[in-house]
Design a protein around this motif. Structure first.
Motif, PDB file in Angstrom:
ATOM      1  N   ASN A 198     114.765   5.884 -24.188  1.00 12.05           N
ATOM      2  CA  ASN A 198     115.736   6.964 -24.426  1.00 12.05           C
ATOM      3  C   ASN A 198     117.158   6.515 -24.083  1.00 12.05           C
ATOM      4  N   GLN A 199     117.526   5.339 -24.569  1.00 12.31           N
ATOM      5  CA  GLN A 199     118.871   4.829 -24.320  1.00 12.31           C
ATOM      6  C   GLN A 199     119.890   5.621 -25.138  1.00 12.31           C
ATOM      7  N   ARG A 200     121.017   5.978 -24.502  1.00 11.12           N
ATOM      8  CA  ARG A 200     122.081   6.683 -25.199  1.00 11.12           C
ATOM      9  C   ARG A 200     123.408   6.402 -24.500  1.00 11.12           C
ATOM     10  N   GLU A 201     124.490   6.588 -25.237  1.00 13.17           N
ATOM     11  CA  GLU A 201     125.813   6.369 -24.679  1.00 13.17           C
ATOM     12  C   GLU A 201     126.577   7.679 -24.594  1.00 13.17           C
ATOM     13  N   VAL A 202     127.222   7.889 -23.463  1.00 17.75           N
ATOM     14  CA  VAL A 202     128.055   9.064 -23.239  1.00 17.75           C
ATOM     15  C   VAL A 202     129.423   8.561 -22.796  1.00 17.75           C
ATOM     16  N   GLU A 203     130.428   8.801 -23.620  1.00 20.70           N
ATOM     17  CA  GLU A 203     131.794   8.346 -23.321  1.00 20.70           C
ATOM     18  C   GLU A 203     131.845   6.848 -23.005  1.00 20.70           C
ATOM     19  N   GLY A 204     131.086   6.082 -23.785  1.00 19.45           N
ATOM     20  CA  GLY A 204     131.128   4.636 -23.632  1.00 19.45           C
ATOM     21  C   GLY A 204     130.294   4.077 -22.497  1.00 19.45           C
ATOM     22  N   ILE A 205     129.520   4.908 -21.821  1.00 20.77           N
ATOM     23  CA  ILE A 205     128.651   4.449 -20.740  1.00 20.77           C
ATOM     24  C   ILE A 205     127.199   4.636 -21.160  1.00 20.77           C
ATOM     25  N   ARG A 206     126.409   3.599 -21.000  1.00 18.40           N
ATOM     26  CA  ARG A 206     125.014   3.613 -21.433  1.00 18.40           C
ATOM     27  C   ARG A 206     124.130   4.207 -20.335  1.00 18.40           C
ATOM     28  N   PHE A 207     123.340   5.190 -20.714  1.00 23.82           N
ATOM     29  CA  PHE A 207     122.347   5.778 -19.817  1.00 23.82           C
ATOM     30  C   PHE A 207     120.970   5.565 -20.421  1.00 23.82           C
ATOM     31  N   GLN A 208     119.959   5.475 -19.575  1.00 18.77           N
ATOM     32  CA  GLN A 208     118.601   5.310 -20.069  1.00 18.77           C
ATOM     33  C   GLN A 208     117.615   5.886 -19.055  1.00 18.77           C
ATOM     34  N   ASP A 209     116.502   6.361 -19.572  1.00 16.79           N
ATOM     35  CA  ASP A 209     115.424   6.849 -18.734  1.00 16.79           C
ATOM     36  C   ASP A 209     114.409   5.722 -18.542  1.00 16.79           C
ATOM     37  N   TYR A 210     113.454   5.937 -17.637  1.00 17.48           N
ATOM     38  CA  TYR A 210     112.512   4.862 -17.316  1.00 17.48           C
ATOM     39  C   TYR A 210     111.086   5.380 -17.168  1.00 17.48           C
ATOM     40  N   MET A 211     110.150   4.575 -17.665  1.00 13.89           N
ATOM     41  CA  MET A 211     108.754   4.707 -17.290  1.00 13.89           C
ATOM     42  C   MET A 211     108.588   3.958 -15.976  1.00 13.89           C
ATOM     43  N   ASN A 212     108.045   4.623 -14.966  1.00 10.68           N
ATOM     44  CA  ASN A 212     108.008   4.089 -13.603  1.00 10.68           C
ATOM     45  C   ASN A 212     106.572   3.696 -13.248  1.00 10.68           C
ATOM     46  N   TYR A 213     106.360   2.390 -13.009  1.00  4.77           N
ATOM     47  CA  TYR A 213     105.012   1.872 -12.782  1.00  4.77           C
ATOM     48  C   TYR A 213     104.864   1.327 -11.359  1.00  4.77           C
ATOM     49  N   THR A 214     103.623   1.266 -10.908  1.00  2.00           N
ATOM     50  CA  THR A 214     103.296   0.587  -9.666  1.00  2.00           C
ATOM     51  C   THR A 214     102.029  -0.232  -9.884  1.00  2.00           C
ATOM     52  N   ILE A 215     101.580  -0.911  -8.844  1.00  2.00           N
ATOM     53  CA  ILE A 215     100.362  -1.709  -8.915  1.00  2.00           C
ATOM     54  C   ILE A 215      99.668  -1.637  -7.565  1.00  2.00           C
ATOM     55  N   GLU A 216      98.357  -1.537  -7.592  1.00  2.00           N
ATOM     56  CA  GLU A 216      97.598  -1.417  -6.346  1.00  2.00           C
ATOM     57  C   GLU A 216      97.365  -2.773  -5.691  1.00  2.00           C
ATOM     58  N   GLU A 217      97.415  -3.835  -6.502  1.00  2.06           N
ATOM     59  CA  GLU A 217      97.242  -5.176  -5.947  1.00  2.06           C
ATOM     60  C   GLU A 217      98.503  -5.612  -5.211  1.00  2.06           C
ATOM     61  N   ASP A 218      98.374  -6.671  -4.426  1.00  2.00           N
ATOM     62  CA  ASP A 218      99.504  -7.223  -3.677  1.00  2.00           C
ATOM     63  C   ASP A 218     100.297  -8.136  -4.610  1.00  2.00           C
ATOM     64  N   PHE A 219     101.331  -7.584  -5.252  1.00  6.16           N
ATOM     65  CA  PHE A 219     102.127  -8.318  -6.230  1.00  6.16           C
ATOM     66  C   PHE A 219     103.585  -8.332  -5.790  1.00  6.16           C
ATOM     67  N   PRO A 220     104.239  -9.509  -5.753  1.00  8.92           N
ATOM     68  CA  PRO A 220     105.682  -9.530  -5.472  1.00  8.92           C
ATOM     69  C   PRO A 220     106.456  -8.985  -6.664  1.00  8.92           C
ATOM     70  N   ALA A 221     107.640  -8.461  -6.405  1.00 10.68           N
ATOM     71  CA  ALA A 221     108.441  -7.826  -7.468  1.00 10.68           C
ATOM     72  C   ALA A 221     108.739  -8.782  -8.605  1.00 10.68           C
ATOM     73  N   HIS A 222     108.998 -10.060  -8.295  1.00  5.45           N
ATOM     74  CA  HIS A 222     109.414 -10.984  -9.350  1.00  5.45           C
ATOM     75  C   HIS A 222     108.270 -11.396 -10.277  1.00  5.45           C
ATOM     76  N   GLU A 223     107.045 -10.995  -9.973  1.00  6.90           N
ATOM     77  CA  GLU A 223     105.919 -11.298 -10.855  1.00  6.90           C
ATOM     78  C   GLU A 223     105.429 -10.065 -11.611  1.00  6.90           C
ATOM     79  N   LEU A 224     106.128  -8.966 -11.497  1.00  9.42           N
ATOM     80  CA  LEU A 224     105.666  -7.734 -12.147  1.00  9.42           C
ATOM     81  C   LEU A 224     105.800  -7.758 -13.661  1.00  9.42           C
ATOM     82  N   ASP A 225     106.622  -8.647 -14.212  1.00 12.28           N
ATOM     83  CA  ASP A 225     106.657  -8.784 -15.670  1.00 12.28           C
ATOM     84  C   ASP A 225     105.305  -9.267 -16.188  1.00 12.28           C
ATOM     85  N   TYR A 226     104.687 -10.205 -15.459  1.00 10.46           N
ATOM     86  CA  TYR A 226     103.345 -10.665 -15.828  1.00 10.46           C
ATOM     87  C   TYR A 226     102.336  -9.528 -15.717  1.00 10.46           C
ATOM     88  N   ALA A 227     102.415  -8.758 -14.641  1.00  2.90           N
ATOM     89  CA  ALA A 227     101.497  -7.628 -14.472  1.00  2.90           C
ATOM     90  C   ALA A 227     101.694  -6.601 -15.585  1.00  2.90           C
TER      91      ALA A 227
END
Length: 255
Positions: A198-227
């Motif tokens: 849901n990306q949109r621009e208001v007065e030249g500023i970009r706003f976007q909404d997010y799907m917010n995910y988590t993981i039950e396994e012990d995963f570092p943040a920098h490997e969450l793209d793989y997850a």
């Protein structure tokens, strides 16, 4: 004749390789963040007022010439509550009265105010000198190429949550922040991965909404793209901004 032709051929090959090498030269983390900030809002971030609603709370951010005021307001059983955080201090107002807060409550309310506005205005302020930026290995997500940048703040610039780590996946061609992840230590700690929509621009500023995910396994943040691409993440919520309004102030004139 052959000698001259061979020299021309070698020269052409060298030019071709040199051009390709220049084109494929990797940007630095600082350059990538700067391009992302410009793509999402640029100079508009420096002098603006933004208001929006999020989960039955009203938020307001006023930024002008390096000064800022962040506000969160909502109705409670005791009356209308307004949390205000500026360059100078944090305070809570109930109606017209300022409420005295202990250290723990102040931290909780300040974090609740700042974190929502922080994510709503991303990547604003990621080019601040107090931010530590590190370029990680580029990746592909859903067939699209991404720079991967780690952001940390350090004890001097990150406040009480300075140990938190943030990862941003920035599209290599249009420099939009399409994915982000972070680790946190409060409330037992954990990680989150967010996918923009849901990306949109208001007065030249970009706003976007997010799907917010988590993981039950012990995963570092920098490997969450793989997850994420291997379907290991669990959707926990949606981050949706409503009734977004922006007012831009005139840019200050140079002397």
């Amino acid at each position: 004749m052959m000698k001259g032709g061979l020299c021309c051929f070698v020269a052409l090959v060298l030019v071709t390789f040199t051009s390709c090498g220049d084109h494929e030269k990797e940007l630095t983390a600082d350059e990538i963040i700067q391009k992302a900030v410009k793509r999402h809002g640029g100079d508009n971030y420096d002098n603006m007022e933004v208001e929006f609603d999020f989960r039955n709370r009203h938020f307001r951010a006023k930024i002008s010439n390096g000064e800022y005021v962040y506000e969160r307001s909502f109705k409670s059983d005791n009356g209308w509550v307004t949390d205000i955080w500026s360059n100078k201090k944090f305070k809570r107002m109930v109606g017209e009265k300022e409420i005295k807060l202990d250290r723990e409550d102040m931290r909780t309310y300040r974090t609740a105010t700042n974190s929502v506005i922080y994510f709503a205005l991303l990547p604003f302020n990621l080019d601040d000198p107090v931010v530590n930026r590190q370029l990680m290995r580029s990746v592909e997500i859903k067939g699209q190429p991404y720079y991967k940048v780690e952001i940390t703040y350090g004890e001097n610039g990150g406040g009480q949550d300075f140990e938190d780590v943030y990862i941003y996946w920035i599209h290599k061609e249009n420099f939009t922040v399409d994915y982000l992840a972070y680790s946190f230590n409060i409330n037992g700690g954990g990680v989150r991965f967010r996918e923009a929509y849901n990306q949109r621009e208001v007065e030249g500023i970009r706003f976007q909404d997010y799907m917010n995910y988590t993981i039950e396994e012990d995963f570092p943040a920098h490997e969450l793209d793989y997850a994420f691409v291997t379907n290991k993440l669990k959707l926990v919520s949606k981050i949706e901004l409503e009734n977004v309004e922006v007012r831009l102030f005139p840019q200050p004139q140079a002397d």
